[in-house]
Motif scaffolding. Structure first.
Motif, PDB file in Angstrom:
ATOM      1  N   ILE A 113       0.892  -1.199  -0.046  1.00  0.00           N
ATOM      2  CA  ILE A 113       0.011  -0.174   0.197  1.00  0.00           C
ATOM      3  C   ILE A 113       1.113   1.266   0.332  1.00  0.00           C
ATOM      4  O   ILE A 113       0.331   2.567  -0.221  1.00  0.00           O
ATOM      5  N   GLY A 114       2.146   1.071   0.524  1.00  0.00           N
ATOM      6  CA  GLY A 114       3.183   2.449   0.661  1.00  0.00           C
ATOM      7  C   GLY A 114       4.202   3.197  -0.745  1.00  0.00           C
ATOM      8  O   GLY A 114       4.801   3.335  -0.223  1.00  0.00           O
ATOM      9  N   LEU A 115       4.238   1.604  -1.617  1.00  0.00           N
ATOM     10  CA  LEU A 115       4.586   1.728  -2.643  1.00  0.00           C
ATOM     11  C   LEU A 115       5.043   2.973  -3.465  1.00  0.00           C
ATOM     12  O   LEU A 115       6.076   3.312  -4.079  1.00  0.00           O
ATOM     13  N   ARG A 116       3.860   3.367  -3.692  1.00  0.00           N
ATOM     14  CA  ARG A 116       4.057   4.303  -5.079  1.00  0.00           C
ATOM     15  C   ARG A 116       4.006   6.043  -4.545  1.00  0.00           C
ATOM     16  O   ARG A 116       2.415   5.810  -3.392  1.00  0.00           O
ATOM     17  N   THR A 117       4.508   6.763  -4.759  1.00  0.00           N
ATOM     18  CA  THR A 117       4.806   7.937  -4.682  1.00  0.00           C
ATOM     19  C   THR A 117       5.099   9.029  -5.103  1.00  0.00           C
ATOM     20  O   THR A 117       5.876   8.284  -6.160  1.00  0.00           O
ATOM     21  N   TYR A 170       3.870   9.524   9.471  1.00  0.00           N
ATOM     22  CA  TYR A 170       3.945  10.059   8.478  1.00  0.00           C
ATOM     23  C   TYR A 170       4.939   9.838   7.327  1.00  0.00           C
ATOM     24  O   TYR A 170       5.605  10.210   6.701  1.00  0.00           O
ATOM     25  N   THR A 171       3.778   8.546   6.558  1.00  0.00           N
ATOM     26  CA  THR A 171       5.087   7.465   5.554  1.00  0.00           C
ATOM     27  C   THR A 171       3.599   6.957   4.958  1.00  0.00           C
ATOM     28  O   THR A 171       2.510   7.595   5.049  1.00  0.00           O
ATOM     29  N   PRO A 172       3.933   6.770   3.591  1.00  0.00           N
ATOM     30  CA  PRO A 172       2.696   6.326   2.753  1.00  0.00           C
ATOM     31  C   PRO A 172       1.646   5.460   3.365  1.00  0.00           C
ATOM     32  O   PRO A 172       0.436   5.669   3.207  1.00  0.00           O
ATOM     33  N   THR A 173       2.527   4.452   4.174  1.00  0.00           N
ATOM     34  CA  THR A 173       1.577   3.770   4.548  1.00  0.00           C
ATOM     35  C   THR A 173       1.004   4.166   5.765  1.00  0.00           C
ATOM     36  O   THR A 173      -0.507   3.693   6.051  1.00  0.00           O
ATOM     37  N   GLY A 174       1.068   5.096   6.338  1.00  0.00           N
ATOM     38  CA  GLY A 174       0.671   6.015   7.518  1.00  0.00           C
ATOM     39  C   GLY A 174      -0.659   6.455   6.189  1.00  0.00           C
ATOM     40  O   GLY A 174      -0.982   6.478   7.549  1.00  0.00           O
ATOM     41  N   GLN A 220      -9.386   3.541  -4.702  1.00  0.00           N
ATOM     42  CA  GLN A 220      -9.917   4.662  -3.053  1.00  0.00           C
ATOM     43  C   GLN A 220      -9.408   4.220  -1.677  1.00  0.00           C
ATOM     44  O   GLN A 220      -9.363   5.055  -0.997  1.00  0.00           O
ATOM     45  N   SER A 221      -9.676   2.811  -1.801  1.00  0.00           N
ATOM     46  CA  SER A 221      -9.365   2.342   0.012  1.00  0.00           C
ATOM     47  C   SER A 221      -7.462   2.166   0.234  1.00  0.00           C
ATOM     48  O   SER A 221      -6.874   2.454   1.469  1.00  0.00           O
ATOM     49  N   ARG A 222      -7.228   2.621  -0.919  1.00  0.00           N
ATOM     50  CA  ARG A 222      -5.250   2.997  -1.271  1.00  0.00           C
ATOM     51  C   ARG A 222      -5.035   4.043  -1.221  1.00  0.00           C
ATOM     52  O   ARG A 222      -3.418   4.287  -1.337  1.00  0.00           O
ATOM     53  N   GLY A 564      -0.140   0.884 -10.008  1.00  0.00           N
ATOM     54  CA  GLY A 564       0.379   1.160 -11.047  1.00  0.00           C
ATOM     55  C   GLY A 564       2.182   0.620 -10.520  1.00  0.00           C
ATOM     56  O   GLY A 564       3.519   0.382 -10.609  1.00  0.00           O
ATOM     57  N   VAL A 565       2.071  -0.882 -11.144  1.00  0.00           N
ATOM     58  CA  VAL A 565       2.810  -2.068 -11.789  1.00  0.00           C
ATOM     59  C   VAL A 565       3.937  -1.464 -12.759  1.00  0.00           C
ATOM     60  O   VAL A 565       2.906  -1.500 -13.549  1.00  0.00           O
ATOM     61  N   PRO A 566       4.632  -1.749 -13.091  1.00  0.00           N
ATOM     62  CA  PRO A 566       5.729  -1.441 -14.471  1.00  0.00           C
ATOM     63  C   PRO A 566       5.465  -2.721 -15.606  1.00  0.00           C
ATOM     64  O   PRO A 566       4.914  -3.766 -15.460  1.00  0.00           O
TER      65      PRO A 566
END
Length: 582
Positions: A113-117, A170-174, A220-222, A564-566
């Motif tokens: 869930i926190g991989l794409r930023t 304060y991270t993408p997962t957070g 939207q859940s992610r 967002g998978v390559p």
């Protein structure tokens, strides 16, 4: 040539009048007798006065109306509403299905869930809400004093996102954790409410699978946006009013069974805790985004209609007067007063703050008149010298004048209007970095996308489902389809009142659960009753299984552009099914 008729013992009275004595309730009709066997053998009847009256021919004179006579009138038969069987008794299996699908949803929603930023920063409008959630933590529940007007929604959504940041930082997962939990809860509630509406654990499970595989609900859940948070409260409120409907009808039936005829008004129902819970949840939906007020109005009208029909069906002679006398005030309390009180209570941190904007400033005064775009909203705000009252109208002034630029070159590239939402023809691009690696064979031209796309196998049949729902609700008086139309319409139709406003497809997030409930009801109609012919049953099960499989396969195929998978440029082009997706 067929054999001539013979005079002998005639058929039974039912066969003589063309009855269906050969009908098998669990199978096809028996083969009809030859035509000569269906001729009443009148000649065999004894020509005496003491013959059996049941075997005598009816006197045709008894059905002749004399001149000037008035035929007897019979009361018209009222169209009956579909009645549901008792609730399913497989409680253990129902909860096993519910919890299993909820676990599957947790895996799907939380995976990477926190991989794409965006270079370690939030994506798209996450830049507002993830940052404001961090401010909520820092300031004891309120955002920073942003006088330039970025704070344009009530505080509850940012506070809920802040709970995830408290857990994971304060991270993408957070900042995405709380929306993911909301999306997981939506699956649990979906299974339970559809199971209650259909009395079928199978259909409840199918609804759970469909919402897991819905692209809009998934993306939207992610994402750290507010819409999925509003969706879970709206869906939970809907489930509460459905449960209240079941409970009220059961209580009215029990009162008739115990006390006899209900009379003109029927019994006083007393506390209705499901409806009270619906009011609290609707208040929380408003506290996420003000568009939640549309469901308050829609559900309020719907439950009043249900109260009238429930009292009428229980034998009350004056159901409308009964609802006015017995139910209207409690309904206003539960679905009008409680939502407003809940909404105000969610501003607790703002009330407790000394420096929240604009805690100690009246913004609807001549000093700030130039900041307002609407004279009407300014007049409404200045009506009461209360900081929250005035700030509420000031935020509404911002939303009502967030308009699409007249110059096409200045328009947001992913804006869409509501007539495109049912089919999802214009998604939103959340993530689109430059070319890179990771799609195999040492390639350096890999592309990545996160597109807010509704799974086509679900969204592209929405117009058919809406038409079928209208027919079932109006032509067959099916309250379940009517409830779906009310929930969907409350989240969709109000957007047509201001078409100049800037809009995006993610505003349609709360529509997804009602679309899926409608689709599941259609699948239930296809399945039909269990006591049908074997061939028809197998055909219906096959059709439903193929459709659900197509939805799952469609979701799996679109997985790369939902997460967002390559992939290679050719892979992206194959998954871009409409030019408007590009």
């Amino acid at each position: 040539m067929s054999a001539p008729p013979t005079v002998g013992p005639g058929p039974t009275a039912q066969q003589a009048v063309g009855g269906d004595a050969g009908t098998d309730a669990d199978g096809p009709l028996a083969a009809p007798a030859p035509w000569w066997r269906r001729i009443p053998a009148v000649a065999s009847l004894p020509d005496t006065d003491d013959r059996d009256p049941a075997l005598a021919r009816p006197d045709p004179a008894t059905s002749v109306m004399p001149i000037g006579g008035t035929p007897a009138l019979t009361a018209p038969v009222r169209t009956g509403r579909p009645t549901l069987p008792p609730p399913p008794t497989d409680r253990v299996r129902g909860w096993v299905v519910t919890l299993t699908l909820t676990l599957v949803a947790a895996v799907v929603r939380l995976w990477d869930i926190g991989l794409r930023t965006d270079g370690g920063t939030p994506l798209f409008d996450e830049k507002y809400y993830a940052l404001q959630a961090a401010e909520v933590i820092r300031n004891g529940g309120v955002e920073d004093n942003q006088a330039f007007g970025v704070v344009v929604h009530p505080p509850l959504g940012k506070q809920i996102i802040a709970l995830g940041e408290l857990v994971a930082g304060y991270t993408p997962t957070g900042w995405r954790l709380a929306p993911a939990v909301a999306g997981i809860i939506c699956v649990l509630v979906m299974v339970r409410v559809v199971r209650r509406m259909t009395r079928s654990t199978l259909l409840g499970g199918i609804a759970g699978v469909l919402i897991i595989c819905d692209g809009v609900s998934h993306v939207q859940s992610r994402s750290a946006l507010l819409d999925i948070l509003q969706t879970v409260f709206v869906l939970a409120a809907f489930s509460c009013v459905i449960a209240d409907r079941d409970q009220v009808r059961a209580r009215l039936a029990a009162s008739v069974r115990d006390d006899g005829e209900p009379g003109r008004f029927g019994v006083v129902l007393g506390a209705r805790w499901w409806r009270f819970a619906a009011g609290v949840l609707l208040g929380l939906a408003i506290a996420i985004k003000w568009s939640g007020v549309y469901w308050v109005a829609a559900f309020g009208v719907m439950v009043v209609v249900w109260d009238i029909t429930a009292r009428r069906d229980s034998g009350v002679t004056r159901p409308v007067q009964a609802v006015v006398r017995r139910d209207l005030v409690p309904s206003l309390w539960s679905l009008a007063v409680i939502p407003v009180a809940t909404y105000v209570a969610t501003w607790w941190a703002w009330f407790a703050s000394a420096n929240a904007w604009p805690r100690s400033t009246l913004v609807a005064t001549p000093e700030f008149r130039s900041d307002w775009k609407s004279g009407l909203l300014y007049q409404l705000g200045s009506f009461w010298d209360n900081a929250l009252w005035q700030w509420t109208w000031k935020m509404l002034d911002f939303h009502s004048h967030l308009l699409t630029p007249t110059d096409p070159a200045k328009r947001h590239p992913w804006e869409s209007k509501p007539w495109t939402w049912p089919l999802g023809t214009r998604p939103v691009n959340y993530y689109s970095p430059g070319a890179g690696t990771g799609c195999g064979d040492g390639r350096t031209d890999c592309v990545q996308r996160i597109l807010l796309i509704g799974t086509p196998a679900l969204w592209w049949i929405s117009l058919f489902v809406a038409g079928w729902a209208l027919w079932k609700a109006i032509g067959r008086l099916d309250w379940r389809y009517a409830a779906v139309l009310v929930g969907y319409g409350a989240g969709y139709l109000p957007w047509f009142t201001n078409l100049d406003r800037q809009m995006y497809f993610f505003y349609a997030t709360p529509l997804a659960p009602f679309l899926i409930i409608g689709i599941t009801l259609v699948l239930g109609d296809i399945l039909g009753r269990s006591r049908v012919g074997v061939e028809r049953r197998y055909l219906a099960v096959t059709i439903v299984a193929i459709y659900v499989g197509l939805v799952v396969a469609n979701f799996a195929y679109l997985w790369p552009i939902l997460n967002g998978v390559p992939i290679t440029p050719d892979g992206l082009q194959m998954r871009t099914w409409l030019p408007s997706w590009g």
